[in-house]
Design a protein around this motif. Structure first.
Motif, PDB file in Angstrom:
ATOM      1  N   PRO A  79      52.494  42.872  30.626  1.00  0.00           N
ATOM      2  CA  PRO A  79      51.748  42.517  29.454  1.00  0.00           C
ATOM      3  C   PRO A  79      50.606  41.930  29.817  1.00  0.00           C
ATOM      4  O   PRO A  79      50.609  40.475  30.509  1.00  0.00           O
ATOM      5  N   MET A  80      49.250  42.059  29.075  1.00  0.00           N
ATOM      6  CA  MET A  80      48.057  41.062  29.310  1.00  0.00           C
ATOM      7  C   MET A  80      47.237  40.989  28.128  1.00  0.00           C
ATOM      8  O   MET A  80      47.302  41.863  27.282  1.00  0.00           O
ATOM      9  N   ARG A  81      46.428  39.958  28.324  1.00  0.00           N
ATOM     10  CA  ARG A  81      45.385  39.649  27.431  1.00  0.00           C
ATOM     11  C   ARG A  81      44.113  39.281  28.186  1.00  0.00           C
ATOM     12  O   ARG A  81      44.337  38.247  28.742  1.00  0.00           O
ATOM     13  N   MET A  82      43.330  40.055  28.366  1.00  0.00           N
ATOM     14  CA  MET A  82      41.955  39.735  29.322  1.00  0.00           C
ATOM     15  C   MET A  82      40.929  39.320  28.542  1.00  0.00           C
ATOM     16  O   MET A  82      40.499  39.738  27.503  1.00  0.00           O
ATOM     17  N   ILE A  83      40.294  38.284  28.969  1.00  0.00           N
ATOM     18  CA  ILE A  83      39.291  37.475  28.488  1.00  0.00           C
ATOM     19  C   ILE A  83      38.052  38.309  29.136  1.00  0.00           C
ATOM     20  O   ILE A  83      37.619  37.782  30.318  1.00  0.00           O
ATOM     21  N   PRO A  84      36.810  39.052  28.641  1.00  0.00           N
ATOM     22  CA  PRO A  84      35.752  39.457  29.623  1.00  0.00           C
ATOM     23  C   PRO A  84      34.979  38.372  29.906  1.00  0.00           C
ATOM     24  O   PRO A  84      34.727  37.640  29.082  1.00  0.00           O
ATOM     25  N   ILE A  85      34.298  38.230  30.896  1.00  0.00           N
ATOM     26  CA  ILE A  85      33.385  37.167  31.051  1.00  0.00           C
ATOM     27  C   ILE A  85      32.166  38.367  31.872  1.00  0.00           C
ATOM     28  O   ILE A  85      32.190  39.166  32.539  1.00  0.00           O
ATOM     29  N   THR A  86      30.889  37.731  32.011  1.00  0.00           N
ATOM     30  CA  THR A  86      29.616  37.968  32.294  1.00  0.00           C
ATOM     31  C   THR A  86      29.944  38.190  33.942  1.00  0.00           C
ATOM     32  O   THR A  86      29.304  38.952  34.608  1.00  0.00           O
ATOM     33  N   GLY A  87      30.183  37.072  34.512  1.00  0.00           N
ATOM     34  CA  GLY A  87      30.288  36.694  36.056  1.00  0.00           C
ATOM     35  C   GLY A  87      31.343  37.640  36.512  1.00  0.00           C
ATOM     36  O   GLY A  87      32.318  38.303  35.833  1.00  0.00           O
ATOM     37  N   GLY A  88      31.317  37.943  37.808  1.00  0.00           N
ATOM     38  CA  GLY A  88      32.626  38.608  38.415  1.00  0.00           C
ATOM     39  C   GLY A  88      33.729  38.131  39.067  1.00  0.00           C
ATOM     40  O   GLY A  88      33.588  36.864  39.607  1.00  0.00           O
ATOM     41  N   THR A  89      34.880  38.760  38.876  1.00  0.00           N
ATOM     42  CA  THR A  89      36.015  38.194  39.457  1.00  0.00           C
ATOM     43  C   THR A  89      35.845  38.190  41.067  1.00  0.00           C
ATOM     44  O   THR A  89      35.219  39.027  41.716  1.00  0.00           O
ATOM     45  N   ARG A  90      36.555  36.872  41.467  1.00  0.00           N
ATOM     46  CA  ARG A  90      36.457  36.856  42.994  1.00  0.00           C
ATOM     47  C   ARG A  90      37.530  37.759  43.786  1.00  0.00           C
ATOM     48  O   ARG A  90      38.296  38.164  43.023  1.00  0.00           O
ATOM     49  N   LEU A  91      37.227  37.613  45.058  1.00  0.00           N
ATOM     50  CA  LEU A  91      37.943  38.487  45.992  1.00  0.00           C
ATOM     51  C   LEU A  91      38.787  37.600  46.886  1.00  0.00           C
ATOM     52  O   LEU A  91      38.053  36.434  47.455  1.00  0.00           O
ATOM     53  N   ALA A  92      39.780  37.786  47.102  1.00  0.00           N
ATOM     54  CA  ALA A  92      40.613  36.925  48.142  1.00  0.00           C
ATOM     55  C   ALA A  92      41.085  37.707  49.337  1.00  0.00           C
ATOM     56  O   ALA A  92      41.563  39.026  48.995  1.00  0.00           O
ATOM     57  N   PHE A  93      40.696  37.317  50.352  1.00  0.00           N
ATOM     58  CA  PHE A  93      40.924  38.350  51.597  1.00  0.00           C
ATOM     59  C   PHE A  93      41.966  37.579  52.514  1.00  0.00           C
ATOM     60  O   PHE A  93      41.810  36.455  52.980  1.00  0.00           O
ATOM     61  N   HIS A  94      43.001  38.360  52.982  1.00  0.00           N
ATOM     62  CA  HIS A  94      44.105  37.881  53.822  1.00  0.00           C
ATOM     63  C   HIS A  94      44.236  38.738  55.044  1.00  0.00           C
ATOM     64  O   HIS A  94      44.251  40.005  54.912  1.00  0.00           O
ATOM     65  N   VAL A  95      44.240  38.175  56.233  1.00  0.00           N
ATOM     66  CA  VAL A  95      44.240  38.961  57.518  1.00  0.00           C
ATOM     67  C   VAL A  95      45.592  38.373  58.217  1.00  0.00           C
ATOM     68  O   VAL A  95      45.774  37.131  58.604  1.00  0.00           O
ATOM     69  N   SER A  96      46.814  39.310  58.333  1.00  0.00           N
ATOM     70  CA  SER A  96      47.851  38.975  59.280  1.00  0.00           C
ATOM     71  C   SER A  96      47.377  39.044  60.891  1.00  0.00           C
ATOM     72  O   SER A  96      47.022  40.275  61.252  1.00  0.00           O
ATOM     73  N   ASN A  97      47.422  37.982  61.441  1.00  0.00           N
ATOM     74  CA  ASN A  97      47.196  38.214  63.004  1.00  0.00           C
ATOM     75  C   ASN A  97      48.381  38.147  63.717  1.00  0.00           C
ATOM     76  O   ASN A  97      49.304  37.064  64.017  1.00  0.00           O
ATOM     77  N   HIS A  98      48.666  39.601  64.243  1.00  0.00           N
ATOM     78  CA  HIS A  98      49.947  39.763  64.973  1.00  0.00           C
ATOM     79  C   HIS A  98      50.085  39.263  66.257  1.00  0.00           C
ATOM     80  O   HIS A  98      51.163  38.791  66.833  1.00  0.00           O
ATOM     81  N   ARG A  99      48.928  38.994  66.935  1.00  0.00           N
ATOM     82  CA  ARG A  99      49.218  38.351  68.356  1.00  0.00           C
ATOM     83  C   ARG A  99      49.665  37.030  68.512  1.00  0.00           C
ATOM     84  O   ARG A  99      50.303  36.516  68.885  1.00  0.00           O
ATOM     85  N   ASP A 100      48.979  36.058  67.379  1.00  0.00           N
ATOM     86  CA  ASP A 100      49.676  34.609  67.271  1.00  0.00           C
ATOM     87  C   ASP A 100      50.575  34.493  66.032  1.00  0.00           C
ATOM     88  O   ASP A 100      51.005  33.454  65.551  1.00  0.00           O
ATOM     89  N   ASN A 101      50.742  35.615  65.409  1.00  0.00           N
ATOM     90  CA  ASN A 101      52.195  35.524  64.474  1.00  0.00           C
ATOM     91  C   ASN A 101      51.641  34.229  63.448  1.00  0.00           C
ATOM     92  O   ASN A 101      52.514  33.523  62.898  1.00  0.00           O
TER      93      ASN A 101
END
Length: 311
Positions: A79-101
């Motif tokens: 369930p949600m209630r979204m508040i619209p904003i003029t600016g953009g939602t941010r991105l979070a970027f995650h990288v799993s590095n298998h060589r170094d765990n």
């Protein structure tokens, strides 16, 4: 049963990939992309809803990533209630590095909110909150947000006779001065209040109990990684150990802990059992890949047996 209302003024669209290695100045070949809703409060609501609690996520969204965020939350039936904003939602970027765990996390800044957008957020909290609800302030604040943002929320929640749970280090002092039902800190956050790193468990226990005695919050919860978590209240101190699991990612584990803890409290469980349930949710999320949260069956098995084997 009271609702668990979560507040996320600075959400993110989480994007996670796997890479065989991560080196500078190299073209990195990534695979297995995953996209999930992100941001502290949204994750708490996802966890609580998945565990059967009555949850509501209040959050901002704007731009292309904001549209994707709303769709991702709807897919999980939160369930949600979204508040619209003029600016953009941010991105979070995650990288799993298998060589170094290990893993790399890149969090972009969020968009500033206008005065009108801030007021719409406050109005949503005021309109949605009922007495005895848990209202959870979680995660970071967008750039330019007033220092007393959480304090203004705390005032609204108090007026509605609900319970304000602060799970954020942003605007901490002002919010605590306004009044907090529960303050949750992890092992890296509490030193800002204590002024120093304390030894586990004795000094941290004493600090949490003194915080409650001094009126800092009615309940003080400190999560201490693999050592477990404690909760101090006027009725005493409770402890729950960490579950030993094969960890794949720590993303969302703290939010899952809060979601599990409040879900159990909303059902009338004891503080000790609620802590234990929160730790089971955190442990199960650590078993998941990338930015995915737990499987509910894993939480139940950890809570009831201490193991997920046989599932």
């Amino acid at each position: 049963m009271p609702r668990i209302i979560t507040l996320t003024p600075n959400p993110a669209l989480d994007y996670a990939v796997h890479a065989d290695f991560v080196d500078p100045n190299r073209k990195l070949r990534c695979r297995d992309p995953q996209t999930h809703p992100g941001g502290g409060g949204i994750n708490v609501a996802r966890a609580a809803s998945r565990l059967g609690a009555h949850a509501l996520a209040i959050f901002t969204a704007g731009g292309v990533y904001g549209d994707a965020l709303v769709k991702a939350i709807a897919t999980e039936n939160v369930p949600m209630r979204m508040i619209p904003i003029t600016g953009g939602t941010r991105l979070a970027f995650h990288v799993s590095n298998h060589r170094d765990n290990n893993e790399y996390r890149f969090n972009l800044p969020g968009a500033e909110m206008s005065d009108a957008e801030l007021n719409r957020f406050f109005d949503a909290v005021r309109e949605e909150t009922d007495p005895d609800d848990f209202v959870v302030a979680s995660g970071s604040l967008p750039p330019g947000t007033p220092e007393d943002f959480w304090a203004q929320i705390a005032r609204i929640v108090k007026e509605k006779k609900a319970r304000f749970v602060l799970d954020s280090i942003s605007g901490l002092e002002a919010a605590l001065a306004e009044g907090v039902y529960m303050l949750r800190q992890n092992e890296f956050e509490y030193p800002a209040l204590s002024g120093e790193t304390l030894s586990w468990p004795d000094e941290i226990n004493a600090f949490a109990q003194k915080a409650v005695a001094d009126g800092l919050a009615e309940a003080m919860v400190i999560s201490h990684g693999a050592d477990g978590s404690i909760m101090a209240t006027k009725d005493g101190l409770d402890f729950a150990p960490s579950y030993k699991v094969r960890a794949n990612s720590a993303v969302g584990a703290g939010d899952s802990f809060v979601g599990g803890l409040l879900t159990a409290l909303s059902r009338g469980e004891s503080n000790e059992n609620a802590l234990k349930f929160g730790m089971a949710a955190a442990g199960a999320t650590r078993m998941s890949e990338g930015t995915a949260l737990f499987k509910t069956a894993d939480v139940i098995r950890l809570y009831e047996t201490g193991s997920v084997r046989g599932g």
